[in-house]
Every structure is written in C-alpha cells, then in structure tokens.
Design a protein around this motif. Sequence first.
Motif, PDB file in Angstrom:
ATOM      1  N   VAL A   1      -4.403   4.458   3.774  1.00 34.50           N
ATOM      2  CA  VAL A   1      -5.150   3.207   3.957  1.00 34.50           C
ATOM      3  C   VAL A   1      -4.281   2.193   4.693  1.00 34.50           C
ATOM      4  O   VAL A   1      -4.744   1.503   5.613  1.00 34.50           O
ATOM      5  CB  VAL A   1      -5.620   2.639   2.594  1.00 34.50           C
ATOM      6  CG1 VAL A   1      -6.026   1.169   2.735  1.00 34.50           C
ATOM      7  CG2 VAL A   1      -6.787   3.446   2.064  1.00 34.50           C
TER       8      VAL A   1
ATOM      9  N   LEU B   1       0.820  -1.206   0.000  1.00 40.26           N
ATOM     10  CA  LEU B   1       0.000   0.000   0.000  1.00 40.26           C
ATOM     11  C   LEU B   1       0.856   1.259   0.000  1.00 40.26           C
ATOM     12  O   LEU B   1       0.462   2.293  -0.505  1.00 40.26           O
ATOM     13  CB  LEU B   1      -0.925  -0.007   1.221  1.00 40.26           C
ATOM     14  CG  LEU B   1      -2.084  -1.006   1.140  1.00 40.26           C
ATOM     15  CD1 LEU B   1      -2.718  -1.181   2.502  1.00 40.26           C
ATOM     16  CD2 LEU B   1      -3.105  -0.561   0.111  1.00 40.26           C
TER      17      LEU B   1
ATOM     18  N   ARG C   1      -3.294   5.356  -0.850  1.00 42.10           N
ATOM     19  CA  ARG C   1      -2.833   4.007  -0.501  1.00 42.10           C
ATOM     20  C   ARG C   1      -2.037   4.037   0.811  1.00 42.10           C
ATOM     21  O   ARG C   1      -2.152   3.139   1.647  1.00 42.10           O
ATOM     22  CB  ARG C   1      -1.955   3.433  -1.610  1.00 42.10           C
ATOM     23  CG  ARG C   1      -2.745   2.874  -2.774  1.00 42.10           C
ATOM     24  CD  ARG C   1      -1.840   2.212  -3.807  1.00 42.10           C
ATOM     25  NE  ARG C   1      -2.632   1.518  -4.808  1.00 42.10           N
ATOM     26  CZ  ARG C   1      -3.062   0.273  -4.697  1.00 42.10           C
ATOM     27  NH1 ARG C   1      -2.752  -0.430  -3.616  1.00 42.10           N
ATOM     28  NH2 ARG C   1      -3.789  -0.289  -5.638  1.00 42.10           N
TER      29      ARG C   1
ATOM     30  N   TYR D   1     -10.099   2.775   0.271  1.00 44.74           N
ATOM     31  CA  TYR D   1      -9.419   1.763  -0.541  1.00 44.74           C
ATOM     32  C   TYR D   1     -10.191   1.459  -1.827  1.00 44.74           C
ATOM     33  O   TYR D   1      -9.593   1.225  -2.892  1.00 44.74           O
ATOM     34  CB  TYR D   1      -9.204   0.471   0.247  1.00 44.74           C
ATOM     35  CG  TYR D   1      -8.459  -0.568  -0.562  1.00 44.74           C
ATOM     36  CD1 TYR D   1      -9.111  -1.678  -1.086  1.00 44.74           C
ATOM     37  CD2 TYR D   1      -7.113  -0.407  -0.841  1.00 44.74           C
ATOM     38  CE1 TYR D   1      -8.438  -2.602  -1.857  1.00 44.74           C
ATOM     39  CE2 TYR D   1      -6.422  -1.324  -1.624  1.00 44.74           C
ATOM     40  CZ  TYR D   1      -7.086  -2.423  -2.127  1.00 44.74           C
ATOM     41  OH  TYR D   1      -6.419  -3.322  -2.898  1.00 44.74           O
TER      42      TYR D   1
END
Length: 760
Positions: free
Chosen positions: A471, A440, A468, A507
């Motif tokens: 998240v 991520l 990302r 996401y």
Amino acid sequence: MPEIDKSDLRDCQYEAILKVEESLKNNCERTLLQMATGAGKTRTSINLFYRLLKYANAKRILFLVDRNNLGEQAESAFNGFKDNGREFKENYTIQRLQNNIINENAHVVITTIQRLYSILNNDNEYDNSLDDKSSFERDSQNIIREVKYNSKVPIETFDFIFIDECHRSIYGEWQMVLKYFDAFIIGLTATPSKHTIGFFNKNLVYEYSLERSIIDGVNVDCRVFRIKTEISEKGALLEENTVVPIMDKGTRREIYEKLEEDIKYENKDLDRKVISKNQIRTILQAYKDSVFTQLYPNRKDDCIPKTLIFAKDDNHAENIVEIAREVFGKGNDFCRKITYTSTDPKGLIREFNNSFDFRIAVSVDMISTGSDIQSLEVLIFMRNISSEIYYEQMKGRGVRTIDKEVLKVSTPNALEGKDFYYLIDAIGITENTKSISTPLENKETRSISTEKLLERIALGDRSEKTLRAIVGRMSTLNKKISKKDIDKLREVSPNKKTLLEITNDIYNTVDYDIIANKEEVEIMNMRNDAVDPLCNSKYRNELLSIFNKSYYIIDNVNPDKVIFTDFSLESAAKIINSFTTFISSNKDSIEALSFIYSKNYKISYSLLYDLQEKLFGFNHQLKIPIIWENYYLVDKERVKSKRVEDILCNLIQLVRFAIGNISTLEDINVLGSRNFEFWKGRQKRNYNIEFDSQQSIFLEELKKYILYNGYIHSKKEINSALEDIGGYKRFEQLFIDFCSVSNFHSLEDMLDDLSLSLIS
C-alpha cells in the motif's frame, strides 16, 4: 547531595536538575524532562552527570544520542566542562564508542542505541554510517528488537541511562535494549508525544516549552513570511507534442522527448514527478527581492543572512543549489548542498557555521535536528513535513540566540542583532495539518523489492506487514503516475479499478478502525478480494513496468510568477494577542498603562521605560517595531505605516490603538509634528504670537525630546535634555515674555500644554 551551584546555569537548567534529583530520590525508575531546543539539555545533563558521579557514587553513566555528529558534540561539551577550574575529563573518563567494546574504566559512555543493540547482539563490528541519520528521518519499525542476556555486558553495566531526544523508536523498536539494563532512565526531549510520556510512566517532572524559552530570552521566536507562486499553488499544464527534457533520477542525464499526451501536474507533483526550474527560480528570486526590503530593510544589501533551505530530496537540493548560485550571482562557495551524499557533510556544517562566504545551505534532513548554528537567521521550507514533532525539530534550527557582536562577525550588516528568525514558507507548510502517523512499512519489508512483494502476494501472503508495505509503495506511485499509465492499468485490471481504488481496497483490510470487530475469516476474505488484481500476471507485470520508470519531466515551458509575498497573518495575530493579553492583565498594576487607560498622558520617560521593560520581560518578541508591523499586516486600512522608529512614545500609540482610544494607528512623530503645527497655530490665533528663529529652534528641540521621551516633569529634565542649547535658563529667556501675553501663568504651564498637545 550538596546544593546545586547556580552561578553558571540558566534558571531552567537549575530547575530541571533539581526536579530530576528529586525524582531519583523518590526512587522513580524513569524520569522525563521537556526542555526546548536551545535551552541547554546537554549542559543540564553534564551537570547531572557530574553530581551523580561525584556525590551519588555512580559507577558508569550511558548517554544515548540520536546520531553520530551529536555524539561528537556531546563529547566536546563534556571535555569542556569545568568545576572549580578542573575539567570534567581530568576527573572522569569519557568514551564515545567508535567500536563495539565498552571501556571498563569509562565513567561516561556516549553512543547511539543502534550501536548498543549491536554490542548486546555480540556483533564484532558495526557500520558507523548507520548512525549518520537522525531517528526523525527514519520511520520507526513495527517490530520490537529482542535482546538476550550477554555476559560481556551485564545488566548492571550502567547505573543511569540518559536519552538525549526521545524519539518514538526509543520506546518502540528499541525499548528492550533500555529494559535490559538495571538502571535509572532519564529522558530529555524538546517535543514529547503522549507515547513518550507513557513510556516514562507519566513522570514528566519538568516542562520548559519553546514559548517559555522565548519569553525568557533563551530562544528567539520565528516570524513567518509566505511566498506563493502560481505553479507552487496550482501546478501547470504541459501540452501534448511539447518537446521537454526528461532527466534520469540516478544519473541526472537529460534527453529530449515529445509528450504523447497532455500532462497536468499539481503542486504536490513538483520535484517528485515534474521539475519546474522556473518555480524554484521564482521562489529564490522572491526571497532575494524581499530580504532587504521586507525582511531586513535596515541592513545594507551586501551580505545575505545565513539561510538554510529544506529540500524534498537530493535531486531537489541539487537543483536549488544550481539556481540559487544563478539568482544571487555568486560563486560555488555561496550556496552548497549538505546532505548524506555530500563529501564530508560534518565538515560542511562546520564551514557553514564559521565561513563568511558560505551564506546559503541546502539540506534534506542532515541539519534538521541537533546541529547548533547560532548565526542562522532564515529557514526556507521548500518541502512539506507531515509530522508535527519533526517539524518542530526542524524549526528549532533557527531559535538559537547569539551575541550581537558574534553575529556581526558572521554577518557584518546585522547591526540590530538577532531578535527573531524568519521562517519562509514557500510550500504551505505553516498552513497544513500535521500528525504523528504509523508508517506503512517496517524494516523487514523495506529491504524487499516491489517485485518480490508482489510475488509474495501472488503466492498467498496476506500478512498485515506485507499488505501495508505494498500500500505504501502503490500510494507513492499513484502520486507520480501519468494519466496515460492510469488508463493503461485500469484497462488490464480484472475489476477495471484504478490504482488508487485498488490501493484503498487493500488499505481497508489493514485499517484497524474497519476490521476491529470482524472475524479472522471475514478479514481474510476481504484481503483476498482486495489483492485479486495483484494476483493477475498481466496487471502485475504492467504495474512493475510503471514502478521501474525512474525519471523526472522537466517543465522549462511554463513561466512562473509570484502571486503573494508577505508576512503570515496567523503569526501577526499571535503577536497582537500576546500584546493585548499583557496590557489587559496589567492595566491596574503598571502605572504607564493606568495613565493611558484613563487618558492621562502625563507619562514620563521613567514610566514608559518601565512599561517597555516589563513588556519585553513578558515576551521578548514584543518590541515596538515588531508589534507595529504586525498590526499593519492585519489592519492596513487603519495602520498608517508599516514601520516606525523604536521610540518610547510609540508605545503610547500602540496601547491607545489596542484599547480603542484611537481609531487609527499613526507614528507619534507624524502625529506630534502635526499637533505641533496646530499648537503654534493656536498661539497665533489666540495671542497673535509668531515665534522668532531662536524660539523656533528651541521649540523644535523641545518637540523632538517630548516625542522621544514623554512628558517633561521638571526644570532639571529640561536642563539635562537641552543642555546643548542652553537648558532651562535659555528656555526662560526666550519664552518668559510669551507667558506674560498668553494665557499661561508660568513656563511650567506652557510645558504642560505643549507636552499634552503633542502626545494626546
């Protein structure tokens, strides 16, 4: 080039060299070799280096390694290589880069790709500590390292580039470094992914799998032993108003606090959010209790086998070391931590390999790849791994073979040698699905604080890399957060969603499967809606305050207990399947198997020995005690004992059981002794014969010989086998009268009947 000298090479190494040279002759720019850990990738490379330098007029070859200590190992291997008595280093200059200057006279250059990038980037200095970690321990970055032409390092600097262990970052993040040079690229890996194969243009010229290396006896297989404890499986509950220690993650300082609410933690929270020292203690005690009862029952309990424990993080490793010393009642040298925070970790690895007193090492990642510890016999996983490739690399630490006498120096009670290693699963790692996933975060965002990331989002940053990254951090936080904090965040959230729900919303806006067919405007609207709570200052501040909490709750209240310790049924089924595959495939070509299938048990020692050798050649795991124990694990009702002696006639029992000729599996000694009494009973019932003491002694020795060696075929065999008690002549003296009053026409008839009665 001249033919390859096979004298000092394994077959797999010879074949690999042959295939690489064939690929190079065909002018293939990229060539990939797959060779199992322990099969000798480095030795294969050195032989290739030598031949390319000596016969192909190579000017300079680059050897890229995964990290510093593997570079040191490679340098040592090059220095130790000899050809016709002359050392490699006498003919060629070897340089392991420790600064950013390539020796123009070097024939072999050893370094990491990170340092090579630094050189191409014209950096004057490079931090060596950056190469201490394996690429498998660092997430690949979602960026490509751009490289510009550097006149100090022309593109023709290297003729060949060898990559030892092709991690995905090599063909991802660092690919431009490789493409910079006008050189043939040869990759070596134990665990190729489809992306690796793709980078090498699908030119995988040789495959030597771990399974094949085990069958060939180059490596040993693992036997999986599962330890389950109540807390490991289910977690536990800490009730409101309980006073518990709270430990600072950084300083490990503990203070006592009263809990304001019930804390129900799951197994995934262990050593991330909650430390249960009772859980660690129970696992280690279970290992101690099992090691000389279930794992190595034939060893004296005076020397624990060399054991490596994989921990979740540095704090977890510290706790394991502390408790292991307590459980085993040994000093500080007995169990030690080897991580990147240790003083002189490389020295500790050497000491673990060579020291008698140092029996258990606890690591997070430091010994996960590359380290060659042949005497290692037990791996204990107390952490989970999601990457299949990394997991296989970690398992590879146990596969190395070792000479029996060398092992005895390190572990004196290891009289039987190392035919396998134990993988002790204390966390469920052998039962979990693993995959290769996209990280991520990338390097750019990893260096940015959470506060700055949230600030960027609040100021309008909707880039994929930023979303990302947040998240990833919110997902990690969600695994550790208390119910009290979950509720608090929900209260201040503008849309009254939980942290998990908000994380999923964000996401979804970077999930390629979801946004693949959407317009840019639609995607941006989705992202604006998803991050709306993070743009609320009250929610953002509350979230930051929870992020900044950095402590463990120590559960010293809940006791733990073992609920299961035994070998893995999946592992047992694998062994049994291998055995049944062998016998069904060879029932017509191996004489002993043909006899057993036709229920003809006139099977001599030589036939049984031939069967055993061919079975062992098919798979080095297929030894009588191992096959037997695995049958016991999967079918305890029909297998009468867990362990048996390693005697040839028990092979007859195993084959009979496998093909359904017998319904229960019983040690041939037990079956034979019972049949022997039946045989003597028949002689008394049919001929009213009772054997005297001299006859009984001879018959007992005869019985023992038949059960250990099989059907007796000749007088010569009796003479040789029972020479100490008079051989065939004595047999004739004792039993000739018996034959005259019985139904046996000769002593040979009597032997035939006795042999078949014992084994049938």
